[in-house]
Design a protein around this motif. Structure first.
Motif, PDB file in Angstrom:
ATOM      1  N   SER A 206       3.417   8.177  22.449  1.00 12.81           N
ATOM      2  CA  SER A 206       4.069   9.040  23.332  1.00 12.81           C
ATOM      3  C   SER A 206       5.605   9.399  22.885  1.00 12.81           C
ATOM      4  N   ASP A 207       5.910   8.771  21.588  1.00 10.19           N
ATOM      5  CA  ASP A 207       7.220   8.973  20.976  1.00 10.19           C
ATOM      6  C   ASP A 207       7.107   9.288  19.459  1.00 10.19           C
ATOM      7  N   LEU A 208       6.633  10.354  18.875  1.00  8.81           N
ATOM      8  CA  LEU A 208       6.289  10.210  17.530  1.00  8.81           C
ATOM      9  C   LEU A 208       7.359   9.919  16.480  1.00  8.81           C
ATOM     10  N   SER A 209       8.565   9.869  16.957  1.00  8.92           N
ATOM     11  CA  SER A 209       9.919   9.706  16.163  1.00  8.92           C
ATOM     12  C   SER A 209       9.887   8.160  16.204  1.00  8.92           C
ATOM     13  N   ILE A 210       9.164   7.347  16.587  1.00  5.56           N
ATOM     14  CA  ILE A 210       9.456   5.696  16.524  1.00  5.56           C
ATOM     15  C   ILE A 210       9.008   5.230  15.216  1.00  5.56           C
ATOM     16  N   PRO A 211       9.786   4.675  14.372  1.00  2.02           N
ATOM     17  CA  PRO A 211       9.543   4.183  13.095  1.00  2.02           C
ATOM     18  C   PRO A 211       8.351   3.393  12.845  1.00  2.02           C
ATOM     19  N   ILE A 212       7.310   3.668  12.151  1.00  2.00           N
ATOM     20  CA  ILE A 212       6.098   2.904  11.985  1.00  2.00           C
ATOM     21  C   ILE A 212       5.815   2.336  10.611  1.00  2.00           C
ATOM     22  N   ASN A 213       7.260   2.296   9.643  1.00  2.00           N
ATOM     23  CA  ASN A 213       7.065   2.079   8.270  1.00  2.00           C
ATOM     24  C   ASN A 213       6.603   0.716   8.100  1.00  2.00           C
ATOM     25  N   ASP A 214       6.732  -0.044   9.134  1.00  2.00           N
ATOM     26  CA  ASP A 214       6.157  -1.572   8.691  1.00  2.00           C
ATOM     27  C   ASP A 214       4.862  -1.795   8.932  1.00  2.00           C
ATOM     28  N   LEU A 215       4.323  -0.646   9.898  1.00  2.00           N
ATOM     29  CA  LEU A 215       2.747  -0.686  10.068  1.00  2.00           C
ATOM     30  C   LEU A 215       2.093   0.128   8.842  1.00  2.00           C
ATOM     31  N   ILE A 216       2.527   0.828   8.396  1.00  2.00           N
ATOM     32  CA  ILE A 216       2.177   1.713   7.160  1.00  2.00           C
ATOM     33  C   ILE A 216       2.163   0.614   5.954  1.00  2.00           C
ATOM     34  N   VAL A 217       3.315  -0.218   5.767  1.00  2.00           N
ATOM     35  CA  VAL A 217       3.216  -1.240   4.620  1.00  2.00           C
ATOM     36  C   VAL A 217       1.963  -2.166   4.899  1.00  2.00           C
ATOM     37  N   ASN A 218       1.916  -2.645   5.980  1.00  2.00           N
ATOM     38  CA  ASN A 218       1.008  -3.639   6.406  1.00  2.00           C
ATOM     39  C   ASN A 218      -0.504  -3.092   6.220  1.00  2.00           C
ATOM     40  N   CYS A 219      -0.760  -1.883   6.400  1.00  2.00           N
ATOM     41  CA  CYS A 219      -1.818  -1.124   6.043  1.00  2.00           C
ATOM     42  C   CYS A 219      -2.376  -1.075   4.629  1.00  2.00           C
ATOM     43  N   ILE A 220      -1.198  -0.785   3.943  1.00  2.00           N
ATOM     44  CA  ILE A 220      -1.383  -0.622   2.434  1.00  2.00           C
ATOM     45  C   ILE A 220      -1.516  -1.955   1.879  1.00  2.00           C
ATOM     46  N   ASP A 221      -0.913  -2.871   2.249  1.00  2.00           N
ATOM     47  CA  ASP A 221      -1.240  -4.308   1.691  1.00  2.00           C
ATOM     48  C   ASP A 221      -2.574  -4.705   1.849  1.00  2.00           C
ATOM     49  N   LEU A 222      -2.932  -4.466   3.115  1.00  2.00           N
ATOM     50  CA  LEU A 222      -4.442  -4.900   3.728  1.00  2.00           C
ATOM     51  C   LEU A 222      -5.469  -4.219   2.323  1.00  2.00           C
ATOM     52  N   LYS A 223      -5.171  -3.054   2.537  1.00  2.00           N
ATOM     53  CA  LYS A 223      -6.116  -2.188   1.379  1.00  2.00           C
ATOM     54  C   LYS A 223      -5.922  -2.508  -0.228  1.00  2.00           C
ATOM     55  N   ILE A 224      -4.559  -2.966  -0.546  1.00  2.00           N
ATOM     56  CA  ILE A 224      -4.625  -3.253  -1.767  1.00  2.00           C
ATOM     57  C   ILE A 224      -5.237  -4.470  -2.046  1.00  2.00           C
ATOM     58  N   ASN A 225      -5.294  -5.539  -0.989  1.00  2.00           N
ATOM     59  CA  ASN A 225      -6.039  -6.819  -1.284  1.00  2.00           C
ATOM     60  C   ASN A 225      -7.476  -6.471  -1.427  1.00  2.00           C
ATOM     61  N   ILE A 226      -8.036  -5.528  -0.707  1.00  2.00           N
ATOM     62  CA  ILE A 226      -9.530  -5.209  -0.831  1.00  2.00           C
ATOM     63  C   ILE A 226      -9.772  -4.798  -2.153  1.00  2.00           C
ATOM     64  N   VAL A 227      -9.135  -3.610  -2.273  1.00  2.00           N
ATOM     65  CA  VAL A 227      -9.660  -2.966  -3.683  1.00  2.00           C
ATOM     66  C   VAL A 227      -9.168  -3.828  -4.850  1.00  2.00           C
ATOM     67  N   ASN A 228      -8.361  -4.667  -4.852  1.00  2.00           N
ATOM     68  CA  ASN A 228      -8.091  -5.594  -6.030  1.00  2.00           C
ATOM     69  C   ASN A 228      -9.410  -6.315  -6.039  1.00  2.00           C
TER      70      ASN A 228
END
Length: 359
Positions: A206-228
Motif C-alpha cells: 500500500s506504500d511502495l516508499s516503505i524501505p525493504i532493503n533488509d528483505l532484499i538482503v535476506n533474499c539475496i543471502d538465501l539465494k547465494i547459499n543455494i547457488v554456492n
C-alpha cells in the motif's frame, strides 16, 4: 553499504553492492575497462539514462537501448547485439553493463558469455524481481517458441550493483510481480521470511516508499547459499524453480504483455502448493496460508485456456529428465524438495479444477 560476495567453487567471485542512491556514484566501484557497452531498455533510459551517462562520461562508452519486454530474449535480437558490438570494435577487454530488469539481464548475460567466448559484464538491476532473483546466480538465456530460456548459459557477472531507490519509479504491477518471487523464498527456504511477509505485505504494497532493503538482503543471502551449494543447477538449486514449471507454461500461453513473469510464478506457486497438499505432505492449514498471502498480490485474471497446450509447454521444461517431471513441492512452509512423482495427469487435475482460471 551492504556488500555480499558470491564465491563459487571454481574461484569465480561476484561482488554484490547494495545501497540507497548507489546509482549516483556507481562508477567509483566499477573497475576500469577499455570500453563499456551499456545495454538498457527505452523506459529505463528515459528515467535514468542521463544519470548513467553522467557516471560514464569520462570513459569510452556506448549505449544500446532495447524495446522493453521479453521480445529481446530471442536469437534474432541477440544477433543484432553481436553486430553492434562488432561495429563498436569491442574486444575481450570490453565490459557489458546490463541496466534494467530481468529480460535485459538475461539477454546481456547471454551475450557477454558468448561474445568472443566470454567478456566481463556488470549487472545493475532496476526491478525488485531482478534485484532479488534473476541477477543472482549467473543464469542467462533466450527463449525459443517451444519454451522459455531453452538456450542459455551460467555465467556470473563481475559485479551486481543494487540501488533500492530505483524501485521508487517501478510501476506497481512490476513491484507486485517481484513480491511474488520474495514470497517464493519464504515458502521454500525461510519460514521466518514468510511470517514477516504475512505480517507486513499489505502495508508494503500500500506504500511502495516503505524501505525493504533488509528483505532484499535476506533474499539475496538465501539465494547465494543455494547457488554456492549447487552452481550448475543439478541438485538443490532446483528448488528455486518452485512455481516456475506451471508459471513458465502460463507465460508461454498468455504472452508477457498479458502476464508478467512474477505473476505467472504466483499462479504456479498456487498450483504447486495445491499439488503439495494433494500429492505430498503440505498441511491444509499451510495451504490456506499460502493461498491467503499470494492472494494479497494484484494478479491478472487467468483466461480460459487450452490446458493441453499448457501441458505441452511443461513437457519441454528444461528441468525434466527423460520423461520424468522434476517438480518442486512444499513439505511445509519454509521447506521444499524436488519430486519426480508428479505426473502430467496430476498437473492436469489441478488445472482442470479451474480454481484460479476465469471463463
Amino acid at each position: 553499504m551492504n556488500k555480499l560476495n558470491l564465491r563459487l567453487v571454481n574461484n569465480v567471485e561476484t561482488n554484490i553492492h547494495i545501497l540507497d542512491g548507489l546509482i549516483n556514484d556507481c562508477k567509483s566501484i566499477i573497475p576500469d575497462y577499455s570500453q563499456f557497452i551499456i545495454i538498457t531498455d527505452e523506459n529505463i533510459y528515459n528515467h535514468y539514462g542521463q544519470l548513467l551517462i553522467n557516471q560514464f562520461y569520462n570513459t569510452n562508452y556506448k549505449i544500446i537501448t532495447c524495446p522493453p519486454g521479453e521480445q529481446i530474449k530471442s536469437l534474432n535480437y541477440v544477433e543484432n547485439i553481436y553486430s553492434d558490438l562488432i561495429n563498436f570494435k569491442c574486444d575481450r577487454q570490453s565490459c557489458i553493463v546490463a541496466f534494467g530488469g530481468g529480460a535485459i539481464g538475461d539477454m546481456s548475460g547471454f551475450v557477454a558469455s558468448t561474445f568472443m567466448r566470454g567478456i566481463d559484464y556488470i549487472n545493475i538491476p532496476t526491478t525488485l524481481l531482478s534485484m532479488i532473483d534473476s541477477s543472482i546466480g549467473g543464469k542467462s538465456g533466450v527463449n525459443l517458441t517451444a519454451g522459455k530460456n531453452l538456450i542459455g548459459s551460467i555465467y556470473h557477472p563481475k559485479q551486481i550493483i543494487i540501488d533500492p531507490k530505483l524501485l521508487e519509479t517501478l510501476p506497481s504491477r512490476e513491484y507486485h510481480s517481484g513480491m511474488a518471487e520474495m514470497i517464493k523464498y519464504g515458502l521454500i527456504l525461510s519460514k521466518e521470511l514468510f511470517d514477516t511477509l504475512e505480517k507486513h505485505l499489505e502495508s508494503i504494497l500500500s506504500d511502495l516508499s516503505i524501505p525493504i532493503n533488509d528483505l532484499i538482503v535476506n533474499c539475496i543471502d538465501l539465494k547465494i547459499n543455494i547457488v554456492n551449494q549447487d552452481v550448475r543447477d543439478y541438485g538443490i538449486r532446483n528448488i528455486l524453480n518452485f512455481g516456475h514449471t506451471i508459471g513458465h507454461a502460463l507465460e508461454a500461453c498468455l504472452g508477457n504483455e498479458y502476464i508478467r513473469h512474477g505473476e505467472a510464478v504466483a499462479y504456479g506457486m498456487l498450483y504447486a502448493a495445491k499439488l503439495s497438499n494433494v500429492k505430498g505432505s503440505l498441511s491444509d492449514s499451510d495451504l490456506k496460508r499460502v493461498i491467503k498471502l499470494i492472494g494479497k498480490l494484484e494478479l491478472p485474471k487467468l483466461k480460459n485456456m487450452d490446458i493441453d497446450k499448457i501441458l505441452s509447454f511443461i513437457k519441454n521444461d528444461k528441468k525434466n529428465v527423460s520423461q520424468d517431471i522434476k517438480f518442486i513441492l512444499l513439505d511445509s512452509i519454509g521447506k521444499a524438495y524436488v519430486s519426480q512423482q508428479i505426473k502430467y495427469d496430476d498437473i492436469k487435475m489441478v488445472l482442470e479444477e479451474n480454481e484460479y482460471i476465469s471463463n
